[in-house]
Design an enzyme around this catalytic site. Structure first.
Site, PDB file in Angstrom:
ATOM      1  N   SER A 144       0.843  -1.195   0.000  1.00 30.45           N
ATOM      2  CA  SER A 144       0.000   0.000   0.000  1.00 30.45           C
ATOM      3  C   SER A 144       0.879   1.247   0.000  1.00 30.45           C
ATOM      4  O   SER A 144       1.970   1.252   0.587  1.00 30.45           O
ATOM      5  CB  SER A 144      -0.877   0.026   1.259  1.00 30.45           C
ATOM      6  OG  SER A 144      -1.522   1.288   1.374  1.00 30.45           O
ATOM      7  N   TYR A 158      -2.027  -0.479  10.222  1.00 34.23           N
ATOM      8  CA  TYR A 158      -2.181  -0.965   8.844  1.00 34.23           C
ATOM      9  C   TYR A 158      -0.936  -0.622   8.028  1.00 34.23           C
ATOM     10  O   TYR A 158      -0.362  -1.481   7.339  1.00 34.23           O
ATOM     11  CB  TYR A 158      -3.424  -0.337   8.222  1.00 34.23           C
ATOM     12  CG  TYR A 158      -3.567  -0.563   6.741  1.00 34.23           C
ATOM     13  CD1 TYR A 158      -4.086  -1.759   6.246  1.00 34.23           C
ATOM     14  CD2 TYR A 158      -3.181   0.416   5.814  1.00 34.23           C
ATOM     15  CE1 TYR A 158      -4.207  -1.974   4.883  1.00 34.23           C
ATOM     16  CE2 TYR A 158      -3.304   0.213   4.450  1.00 34.23           C
ATOM     17  CZ  TYR A 158      -3.821  -0.987   3.987  1.00 34.23           C
ATOM     18  OH  TYR A 158      -3.933  -1.197   2.641  1.00 34.23           O
TER      19      TYR A 158
HETATM   20  P1  NAP Z   1     -11.854  -5.157  -0.207  1.00 35.11           P
HETATM   21  O1  NAP Z   1     -12.618  -4.534  -1.328  1.00 35.11           O
HETATM   22  O2  NAP Z   1     -12.247  -4.861   1.197  1.00 35.11           O
HETATM   23  O3  NAP Z   1     -11.848  -6.729  -0.428  1.00 35.11           O
HETATM   24  C1  NAP Z   1     -11.199  -7.518   0.503  1.00 35.11           C
HETATM   25  C2  NAP Z   1     -11.167  -8.956   0.043  1.00 35.11           C
HETATM   26  O4  NAP Z   1     -10.355  -9.678   0.981  1.00 35.11           O
HETATM   27  C3  NAP Z   1     -12.525  -9.617   0.039  1.00 35.11           C
HETATM   28  O5  NAP Z   1     -12.533 -10.585  -1.003  1.00 35.11           O
HETATM   29  C4  NAP Z   1     -12.565 -10.290   1.415  1.00 35.11           C
HETATM   30  O6  NAP Z   1     -13.385 -11.446   1.465  1.00 35.11           O
HETATM   31  C5  NAP Z   1     -11.122 -10.708   1.563  1.00 35.11           C
HETATM   32  N1  NAP Z   1     -10.670 -10.877   2.941  1.00 35.11           N
HETATM   33  C6  NAP Z   1     -10.757 -10.009   3.975  1.00 35.11           C
HETATM   34  N2  NAP Z   1     -10.211 -10.535   5.078  1.00 35.11           N
HETATM   35  C7  NAP Z   1      -9.765 -11.771   4.733  1.00 35.11           C
HETATM   36  C8  NAP Z   1      -9.139 -12.815   5.441  1.00 35.11           C
HETATM   37  N3  NAP Z   1      -8.831 -12.705   6.731  1.00 35.11           N
HETATM   38  N4  NAP Z   1      -8.856 -13.963   4.766  1.00 35.11           N
HETATM   39  C9  NAP Z   1      -9.162 -14.106   3.459  1.00 35.11           C
HETATM   40  N5  NAP Z   1      -9.762 -13.141   2.741  1.00 35.11           N
HETATM   41  C10 NAP Z   1     -10.060 -11.994   3.373  1.00 35.11           C
HETATM   42  O7  NAP Z   1     -10.306  -4.776  -0.305  1.00 35.11           O
HETATM   43  P2  NAP Z   1      -9.446  -4.099  -1.495  1.00 35.11           P
HETATM   44  O8  NAP Z   1      -9.579  -2.644  -1.394  1.00 35.11           O
HETATM   45  O9  NAP Z   1      -9.700  -4.797  -2.780  1.00 35.11           O
HETATM   46  O10 NAP Z   1      -7.968  -4.430  -0.975  1.00 35.11           O
HETATM   47  C11 NAP Z   1      -7.214  -5.521  -1.461  1.00 35.11           C
HETATM   48  C12 NAP Z   1      -5.787  -5.334  -0.998  1.00 35.11           C
HETATM   49  O11 NAP Z   1      -5.291  -4.094  -1.502  1.00 35.11           O
HETATM   50  C13 NAP Z   1      -5.623  -5.268   0.511  1.00 35.11           C
HETATM   51  O12 NAP Z   1      -4.449  -5.936   0.898  1.00 35.11           O
HETATM   52  C14 NAP Z   1      -5.502  -3.767   0.785  1.00 35.11           C
HETATM   53  O13 NAP Z   1      -4.800  -3.511   1.961  1.00 35.11           O
HETATM   54  C15 NAP Z   1      -4.753  -3.328  -0.443  1.00 35.11           C
HETATM   55  N6  NAP Z   1      -4.890  -1.913  -0.752  1.00 35.11           N
HETATM   56  C16 NAP Z   1      -6.090  -1.358  -1.068  1.00 35.11           C
HETATM   57  C17 NAP Z   1      -6.181  -0.005  -1.345  1.00 35.11           C
HETATM   58  C18 NAP Z   1      -7.468   0.670  -1.712  1.00 35.11           C
HETATM   59  O14 NAP Z   1      -7.511   1.914  -1.772  1.00 35.11           O
HETATM   60  N7  NAP Z   1      -8.538  -0.054  -1.952  1.00 35.11           N
HETATM   61  C19 NAP Z   1      -5.029   0.786  -1.307  1.00 35.11           C
HETATM   62  C20 NAP Z   1      -3.816   0.206  -0.975  1.00 35.11           C
HETATM   63  C21 NAP Z   1      -3.761  -1.150  -0.706  1.00 35.11           C
HETATM   64  P3  NAP Z   1     -14.964 -11.373   1.922  1.00 35.11           P
HETATM   65  O15 NAP Z   1     -15.695 -10.833   0.731  1.00 35.11           O
HETATM   66  O16 NAP Z   1     -15.332 -12.768   2.226  1.00 35.11           O
HETATM   67  O17 NAP Z   1     -15.012 -10.444   3.091  1.00 35.11           O
END
Ligand code: NAP
Length: 253
Positions: A144, A158
């Site tokens: 991130s 985080y």
């Molecule tokens: P998201 O929309 O909240 O989706 C999270 C996904 O992870 C969902 O499929 C969820 O499954 C799954 N998940 C959550 N906890 C889990 C666990 N303990 N074990 C297995 N699966 C789990 O998140 P996102 O924004 O796509 O983020 C994906 C990655 O990108 C993360 O590592 C996040 O930190 C990183 N990131 C995101 C952003 C951003 O702005 N969005 C920026 C920087 C980094 P369920 O549907 O079953 O809950």
């Protein structure tokens, strides 16, 4: 369609992970869509991929639980030979300063975001490393931009859990450099997904947009394209590489 082996995406059911699964299936991988709770979202994605002629399977498992990780990889083995692991599952928590954070919160944050990724990588290495009889492959970790910003007053836990992912990416890449396994990371900036609402900030993307260098957030697909490139043979000399996909947010060291 080319059979590239299995792409295992933790947290593959929604957001960035789902975009990786979609593009991965189109690129010819059989896709293991891991999820934690939302079976409906995971199964809908699998149906969507199959309707496009791809192969996918949904596998429930919490990456914060080692037994779930072992079962996840066993399920992936039944689906086909592993080629790529994308350590994407990640969580945030409510905005808080460090003095407000409990030990339970910190432990959960690191257990899911950091230790979960390390244990998944361990299981992937057992299957991919040429030193262990594997055919080689790639691991892409999702970090991130928070690793550079620190997320003061919001979620330093985080940011630190992802900072550890950056260091882990470099170290593991060197550890595996002669074993046919490349290890890279992608550092997304502000991406439009549900994660912001999960952390109690549903308007975060809208509120931050004017301050973003490109005056817009990124999309999950824009991150997924970078992930798929790093995972592919096109990136054969890129290991230990950490690619910012942040629209120039937080690109300085
Ligand atoms: P998201 O929309 O909240 O989706 C999270 C996904 O992870 C969902 O499929 C969820 O499954 C799954 N998940 C959550 N906890 C889990 C666990 N303990 N074990 C297995 N699966 C789990 O998140 P996102 O924004 O796509 O983020 C994906 C990655 O990108 C993360 O590592 C996040 O930190 C990183 N990131 C995101 C952003 C951003 O702005 N969005 C920026 C920087 C980094 P369920 O549907 O079953 O809950």
């Amino acid at each position: 369609m080319a059979d590239r082996g299995v792409l295992l995406v933790t947290g593959g059911s929604r957001g960035i992970g789902a975009a990786v699964c979609r593009l991965g299936a189109r690129a010819g991988y059989g896709v293991v869509v891991n999820y934690a709770a939302r079976q409906d979202a995971a199964e809908a994605l699998v149906a969507e991929i199959e309707a496009e002629g791809g192969r996918a399977v949904a596998v429930k498992g919490d990456v914060g639980v080692e037994a779930d990780i072992l079962a996840l990889f066993q399920a992936a083995d039944r689906f086909g030979p592993l080629a790529v692991l994308v350590n994407n599952a990640g969580i945030v928590d409510r905005p808080a300063t460090l003095v407000e954070m409990t030990a339970e919160r910190l432990e959960r944050m690191f257990r899911v975001n950091t230790i979960g990724s390390m244990l998944c990588a361990r299981e992937a290495i057992k299957r991919l490393s040429t030193a262990k009889g594997g055919r080689g492959g790639a691991i892409v970790n999702i970090s991130s931009a928070a690793t550079k910003l620190g997320a003061a007053g919001l979620f330093v836990d985080y940011a630190a859990s992802k900072g550890a992912i950056d260091t882990f990416t470099v170290g593991l890449a060197r550890e595996l450099a002669t074993e046919g396994v490349r290890v890279c990371a992608v550092r997304p900036g502000i991406i439009e997904t549900d994660i912001h609402a999960s952390g109690g900030l549903p308007d975060r993307v809208r509120d931050l947009t004017p301050s973003l260098p490109m005056k817009r957030p990124g999309t999950a697909e824009e991150v997924a394209r970078a992930v798929l490139w790093l995972a592919s043979e096109e990136a054969s000399y890129s290991t230990g590489a950490i690619l910012d996909v942040s629209g120039a947010r937080a690109i300085l060291p």
